[in-house]
Write an enzyme that holds these catalytic residues in place. Structure first.
Site, mmCIF file in Angstrom:
data_model
loop_
_atom_site.group_PDB
_atom_site.id
_atom_site.type_symbol
_atom_site.label_atom_id
_atom_site.label_comp_id
_atom_site.label_asym_id
_atom_site.label_seq_id
_atom_site.Cartn_x
_atom_site.Cartn_y
_atom_site.Cartn_z
ATOM 1 N N ASP A 1 0.859 -1.176 0.000
ATOM 2 C CA ASP A 1 0.000 0.000 0.000
ATOM 3 C C ASP A 1 0.899 1.231 0.000
ATOM 4 O OD1 ASP A 1 -2.333 1.579 0.243
ATOM 5 O OD2 ASP A 1 -2.081 1.672 2.407
ATOM 6 N N PHE B 1 -11.381 22.267 -10.612
ATOM 7 C CA PHE B 1 -10.306 21.568 -11.304
ATOM 8 C C PHE B 1 -10.785 20.190 -11.705
ATOM 9 C CE2 PHE B 1 -9.341 18.290 -8.352
ATOM 10 C CZ PHE B 1 -9.888 18.763 -7.181
ATOM 11 N N ARG C 1 -5.894 3.954 -7.816
ATOM 12 C CA ARG C 1 -7.347 3.958 -7.746
ATOM 13 C C ARG C 1 -7.920 2.544 -7.730
ATOM 14 N NH1 ARG C 1 -9.432 8.470 -5.715
ATOM 15 N NH2 ARG C 1 -8.778 10.344 -6.781
ATOM 16 N N THR D 1 -0.333 4.943 1.105
ATOM 17 C CA THR D 1 -0.625 5.862 2.200
ATOM 18 C C THR D 1 -0.511 5.154 3.545
ATOM 19 O OG1 THR D 1 -2.161 7.021 0.740
ATOM 20 C CG2 THR D 1 -2.313 7.487 3.095
ATOM 21 N N ASP E 1 -1.460 -1.012 5.973
ATOM 22 C CA ASP E 1 -1.738 -0.525 7.328
ATOM 23 C C ASP E 1 -3.208 -0.261 7.591
ATOM 24 O OD1 ASP E 1 -1.839 1.727 5.592
ATOM 25 O OD2 ASP E 1 -1.595 3.050 7.311
ATOM 26 N N GLU F 1 -3.275 20.319 0.732
ATOM 27 C CA GLU F 1 -4.047 21.559 0.736
ATOM 28 C C GLU F 1 -4.040 22.167 2.130
ATOM 29 O OE1 GLU F 1 -8.506 21.639 0.254
ATOM 30 O OE2 GLU F 1 -7.913 22.737 -1.541
ATOM 31 N N THR G 1 -2.460 1.058 -4.660
ATOM 32 C CA THR G 1 -2.977 2.142 -3.826
ATOM 33 C C THR G 1 -4.323 2.619 -4.336
ATOM 34 O OG1 THR G 1 -2.535 4.402 -3.067
ATOM 35 C CG2 THR G 1 -1.641 3.784 -5.199
#
Length: 1116
Positions: free
Chosen positions: A264, A409, A659, A266, A685, A368, A546
């Site tokens: 994975d 966007f 995705r 993240t 995780d 962000e 991922t």
């Protein structure tokens, strides 16, 4: 309470969603709710869902909800997390339902006081359960091979007994009648019955060839090696007080055979923490620290930090070290003020103030949030927003900007813009996005500034930072009035709405004035690049699976050295039809190997059963990478394309699947397991990694921010990804070597022991007489040979851990299973046949017609049995010594102690006292002292031992001289170095230069910004969490959420991103250190969890995210 389909349930803040729900109403304005989907896609950033107006009007009125009468028609249960289709019929009207109106099981309600939902699916029909993998019993490849070998051994045992039974039948017919004078037969006994009895008697006598005790010993060895993993302090993470844990004791040796790792991203490779690191404003770069002579210094936590005490609203966790930027802000430099004003206005974050002055930003992506936090600390504090305005505090002065439009966007635009009116009445458009996209829309007057900024962007990207360009323009009132009217018409069009809006966005986003660029570090876990480099040297292929966006995954791939610019090519598969996916895969395959055949090449000798065969590996010149997104992967995993995808992917050094759903992760793992016949490992995780972890041969869970679901489903748990290299290259390799040595030696000693019975049968009339004393048979495996082999299996190692890291290629033989296979087993059996022949016939010949030194006969059965068993035990102990690479005090004690124990027990049992106590149990009275006091007996033992080990020594000597293995080479080098640990690899600080810029990843789904401009509510969001979805968000180049963003409530678009090329060429950078400064740190980060970042546990060594290159020892 049983929840059933059709029930209406109430959820409160921080509660888990227990079923797939249709959102009916919520406590938030515009019927929004905020959810965290870490259990589904691994992302900790919040996402927004919105109820239909027709149901949202019911609010929390129990009467209205109870009287609600509607009909939902929707798709059947499936595993698609990113899509939902259905309709709601209320009062004769039909309303469309999509994924934005559904709360899936596994989500957590955040920052929403309450909400009501209608149960659509429950139990195993929910999308989460549809993605859950089946729990299977995992066995190692050695276990599977052992089962086959044991069946073969049973067959071999039957064959030996049959041969001896036939021999008994023949002997009874030809010789047996001559013995009836003093051995009369029982009534009715003939040769056939005698042979039948002999068969079963030999089944009992020769049963030691079947390794029954082997399984008990194997479990003891595995348990011991599991304790080594649990006790390893070098895999203990002090920061979280988490040790490594072997959650199963049956898979240790499999860790030494891993060929493919599925990881994975993240929380596994990254910390999911974004740090505002550097920026470029009006041609000047900020973020580096210099000494008095102008030499750039490395930064770490000891470097002096910027003092933000002038700003009472600053985030105390924020770290920045360049004082020049703060001074520019205080001096009121116009460009700097405009730069941070843009960051404070152009976003979709929401602010929550739990206590006065304590702001918490809820951003839809960590980067962000990092940008908004940076603007906050430099004096431009975003306070709150409404659908019509954004309120910020500029250097202590609170200002309210009217929000007029959000230009959302998508993956084609790669930018977002906001149009605001300042308190002075100035109309302005603020835009941020990928630098290549922004540059195309700049005014020609910015050419010189563009050149300087490009140099800074190259420098930032070369350091692995994620970059974003910022620009603005002032608008004319009349022009904007006309544009706004056309924008309203386009946004309400029923046909070609997206295309019309795109044209309007292109029209207004031109002639921009460049402000500068930002650089954010997507913080990797410590040691990830070095770990991946080590695993790659061990010929382990790493695939990243991922749920994140393609751009984010690519950037992480380059940052952690999975993708490198030195690669010949990185292929991107992003087609939306099966035919296009097939064509792209074939193009990639033929590019890597032009002479590649259209059909896969199978290995017939490695049949997998059920008509499946293993696909052979195809060699290519150069390293390649493959990036494939979720929709394309769905087509690639179809039966008609799965082999094409597998062939292409396996030819690449690195594969990144973006995705992907949890089920797709498991499907990829199963595909490789099915057709490659290799050992796989999955590491993750979060709950979305559970299916993958269960599907792989080995599952490793990371104790991270996403809960313990992955750990609870795993076979091994670690605190950090970097510990994986020690788990595999040290513990895994040692466990494999110990296990295969144990198996080879165990079969050797038991086969040799048993074959002596077989040879003796030809000299005892096939009467099932044993060649050894019955006490020796009992104690052979239980006492005499048990501890030495266990000692070797628990303590042996060819080289220590330092040399294992220095030479990761030592891991390769385990992947190829070179040390234990059917061929190795056959060699072991032949070795036993030879040794048993020597051990029987040499003592037999030496004692035949032999007398003692006093003239008495020595050639009796008991003397021969004693000599044979003594020769056997000494020979197998010497063989064990030859097999052992690492002698410890324990091993030495076990080996010599076993021999001493043998002689002590032998002389005791063969003594007069034992015979007088139990005459029937100890018939070998005096055999020990009468036999072992003869010199010719000891010479026979010496000769037998030499003849047994001489071929082994000669074979190994010739093999090392003519065809040395990597183990032989390294062990020779260790001996030359007198077993001292190798010098630490020289680490050269490198500075990467790269052409990859604008590393931000854009959401694949539209945002929620249209909610802002819809002006359906004047509610101020000062205390309500949320995302500027109410605003009008357009996310530009950040890494955004899995699910559609927030700007789609505004005006969103979808697009595909062609990966940029990133340099990974590294250049050494040196610098002069002065007092008070020490190496490199990072500016402060933003974490969606709100926890303090960059904190070290006591006694924890400072870490660095610098990239290093390991310099190979030139002497090797």
């Amino acid at each position: 309470m049983d929840v059933q389909v059709g029930d209406i349930i109430k959820l409160e803040n921080n509660q888990f969603v227990t079923a797939d729900l249709l959102l009916l109403s919520s406590s938030e304005p515009l019927n929004l709710v905020y959810i965290e989907t870490a259990e589904l896609d691994g992302e900790t950033n919040l996402k927004v869902r919105q109820a239909l107006t027709v149901t949202g009007d019911m609010g929390d009125s129990i009467e209205s909800l109870a009287a609600f009468n509607g009909e939902v028609c929707c798709e059947p249960p499936n595993n698609r997390l990113d899509r939902f289709t259905g309709t709601l019929i209320v009062g004769g009207q039909k309303f469309s339902l999509d994924n934005e109106k559904v709360l899936l099981r596994g989500c957590t309600l955040r920052n929403t006081e309450w909400c009501f939902g209608l149960v659509l699916f429950g139990g195993p029909e929910t999308k989460l359960m549809q993605n859950s993998g089946k729990t299977t019993f995992k066995r190692t490849s050695i276990d599977r091979l052992m089962n086959i070998l044991v069946l073969c051994i049973f067959g071999f045992l039957g064959a030996m007994c049959m041969v001896l039974a036939i021999g008994n039948w023949i002997w009874e017919l030809q010789e047996g009648s001559k013995f009836t004078v003093f051995l009369p037969r029982q009534e009715g006994t003939d040769a056939a019955l005698s042979a039948f009895r002999a068969f079963w008697s030999y089944i009992i006598i020769l049963n030691t060839v079947v390794p029954i005790s082997l399984y008990v010993s194997v479990e003891i060895i595995r348990l011991g090696n599991s304790f080594y993993i649990d006790w390893d302090r070098k895999m203990f993470h002090a920061g979280s007080d988490t040790p490594a844990e072997a959650r199963t004791t049956t898979l240790n040796e499999e860790l030494g055979q891993i060929r493919y790792i599925f990881s994975d991203k993240t929380g596994t490779l990254t910390q999911n923490i974004m740090l505002f690191n550097k920026c470029s404003i009006n041609g000047k770069s900020y973020g580096d620290v210099y000494d008095y002579s102008g030499q750039r210094l490395e930064i770490n936590e000891h470097t002096e930090r910027v003092d933000f005490s002038f700003n009472p609203l600053a985030d105390p966790r924020f770290r920045f070290h360049d004082h020049a930027l703060v001074e520019a802000v205080k001096l009121g430099t116009p460009e700097v003020q405009l730069f941070f004003r843009l960051l404070a206005l152009c976003h979709t974050a929401m602010a929550e103030e739990k206590q006065p002055g304590e702001l918490i930003y809820q951003a839809q992506s960590p980067d962000e949030g990092a940008l908004v936090t940076a603007a906050r600390n430099f004096g431009y504090v975003f306070r709150w927003r409404t659908p019509e305005s954004v309120t910020i505090v500029e250097m202590g002065q609170q200002l309210n900007y009217q929000l007029l439009a959000i230009l959302d966007f998508n993956n084609v635009r790669k930018r977002m813009s906001v149009i605001v009116r300042s308190p002075e009445g100035q109309l302005s458009l603020y835009c941020k996005g990928a630098d290549t996209i922004i540059y195309e829309r700049l005014h020609h007057s910015c050419s010189k500034l563009q050149e300087v900024t490009t140099e800074h962007l190259n420098e930032f990207a070369g350091e692995g930072l994620r970059t974003l360009a910022l620009a603005y323009r002032h608008l004319d009132e009349e022009y904007f009035r006309l544009w706004k009217q056309r924008h309203h018409e386009a946004s309400t069009a029923l046909e070609d709405r997206e295309e019309k809006l795109d044209l309007l966005y292109e029209e207004i986003e031109k002639d921009l004035l460049l402000l500068g660029a930002t650089a954010i570090e997507d913080k990797l876990q410590d040691g990830v690049p070095q770990t991946i480099e080590q695993l790659a040297k061990a010929d382990i292929k790493i695939w990243v699976l991922t749920g994140d966006k393609q751009e984010t995954a690519e950037n992480i791939g380059y940052a952690c050295n999975l993708l490198r610019e030195e690669m010949a090519e990185v292929f991107v598969v992003g087609a939306n039809t099966a035919e296009d996916v097939q064509q792209e895969l074939r193009t990639a395959r033929t590019t890597m190997k032009p002479d590649s055949t259209a059909d896969a090449v199978f290995l017939p000798e490695r049949s997998l059963g059920k008509g499946l065969k293993a696909i052979s590996d195809e060699e290519v010149n150069g390293d390649y990478g493959l990036v494939i997104n979720g929709p394309s992967l769905a087509y690639a995993l179809e039966p008609s394309l799965e082999l094409e995808f597998l062939r292409t992917a396996c030819m690449c050094r690195t594969v990144i699947c973006c995705r992907v759903t949890p089920l797709q992760k498991a499907q990829v793992v199963e595909l490789v397991k099915t057709y490659k016949q290799v050992v796989t490992l999955a590491i993750g995780d979060g709950a979305n990694d559970v299916s993958m972890i269960k599907a792989a041969h080995i599952g490793v869970g990371i104790s991270g921010q996403e809960g313990m679901q992955a750990v609870l489903s795993s076979d091994f748990s670690l605190a950090q990804f970097r510990f994986l290299q020690r788990l595999l290259l040290v513990h895994g390799r040692w466990s494999y070597l110990r296990m295969v040595k144990f198996l080879r030696y165990f079969f050797y000693k038991n086969f040799t022991f048993t074959f002596l019975h077989f040879w003796y049968a030809f000299f005892c009339g096939y009467s099932a007489q044993t060649v050894y004393d019955e006490w020796f048979i009992t104690l052979y495996n239980l006492v005499y040979t048990a501890l030495p082999v266990l000692g070797m299996s628990l303590f042996d190692q060819d080289v220590n851990d330092a040399w294992s890291f220095q030479h990761p290629e030592l891991y390769v033989p385990g992947q190829l299973n070179l040390y234990f296979s059917k061929k190795a087993f056959f060699k072991c059996a032949l070795h036993s046949v030879y040794s048993s022949t020597v051990l029987f016939f040499v003592p037999f010949a030496a004692l035949h017609d032999t007398v003692r030194d006093d003239g008495k006969d020595i050639a009796d059965y008991q003397s021969f049995a004693l000599v044979a068993q003594t020769c056997l035990l000494i020979a197998v102990c010497v063989q064990l010594g030859l097999d052992m690479s690492y002698w410890t005090a324990v091993n030495t004690f076990f080996v010599y102690g076993s021999l001493i124990m043998y002689f002590a027990i032998t002389f005791t049992m063969y003594s007069n006292g034992m015979y007088l106590l139990l005459p029937a149990s100890f018939p070998f009275i005096g055999a020990g002292r009468n036999t072992l006091n003869q010199p010719n007996v000891w010479l026979t033992i010496l000769l037998t031992t030499i003849l047994c080990v001489l071929p082994v020594v000669a074979y190994r000597f010739l093999l090392i001289q003519l065809r040395p293995t990597i183990n032989d080479k390294v062990m020779f080098k260790v001996r030359q170095a007198k077993a001292q640990p190798p010098p630490l690899p020289r680490r050269v600080r490198i500075r990467r230069t790269s052409s990859r810029r604008s590393g931000y990843a854009f959401s694949h789904a539209p945002g929620y910004g249209d909610l802002v401009t819809s002006r359906r509510s004047g509610y101020a969001f000062s205390h309500a969490p949320g995302y500027g979805d109410l605003v009008t968000s357009r996310r530009s180049g950040y890494a955004f959420s899995h699910a559609p963003g927030y700007g789609d409530l505004v005006t969103s678009r979808r697009f595909l991103r062609r990966p940029a090329v990133s340099l990974s060429s590294l250049q050494a950078q040196t610098g002069r250190a002065t007092t008070g400064f020490s190496p490199m740190g990072r500016s402060a980060g933003y974490s969606p969890t709100g926890k303090a970042q960059n904190q070290k546990g006591q006694g924890v060594e400072a870490t660095s995210l610098q990239m290093y290159r390991t310099i190979q020892d030139p002497a090797f």
